[in-house]
Design a protein around this motif. Structure first.
Motif: not given
Length: 97
Positions: A51-57, A63-69, A80-90, A94-95
């Motif tokens: 997604i865009s770096p300025t995407a809405s919450k 996107a997190h739900k789709r990628i994590m599934a 490791l990928l799951a942890a990075k996906i969660n880190e990206a979402k957080d 957080s902004g």
């Protein structure tokens, strides 16, 4: 080789041309080349989620739900990928940078 006399010549030329390619030849590839950065940035987080770096919450959550599934460890994905996906979402939610 007897059935196609020029085949060995063409094969050797092809192998030679492939060996001359370097990483800059693939610079316009649609895939990101490289590993994870030591400290995740908004750019890296947006690349992970697609997604865009300025995407809405809301977009971040979708996107997190789709990628994590697709990459969840319970479904054969990498922890490791799951942890990075969660880190990206957080990070994106957080902004902070």
């Amino acid at each position: 080789m007897r059935a196609v006399p020029g085949m060995s010549q063409k094969m050797s030329e092809t192998v030679k041309s492939l060996s001359q390619l370097d990483s800059s030849s693939f610079a316009n590839s649609k895939y990101y080349k490289g590993g994870f950065e030591p400290k995740m940035t908004r750019r890296e987080a947006s690349l992970i989620l697609g997604i865009s770096p300025t995407a809405s919450k809301t977009k971040v959550k979708e996107a997190h739900k789709r990628i994590m599934a697709l990459n969840h460890p319970d479904r054969g994905g990498s922890p490791l990928l799951a942890a990075k996906i969660n880190e990206a979402k957080d990070l994106l939610e957080s902004g902070k940078s």
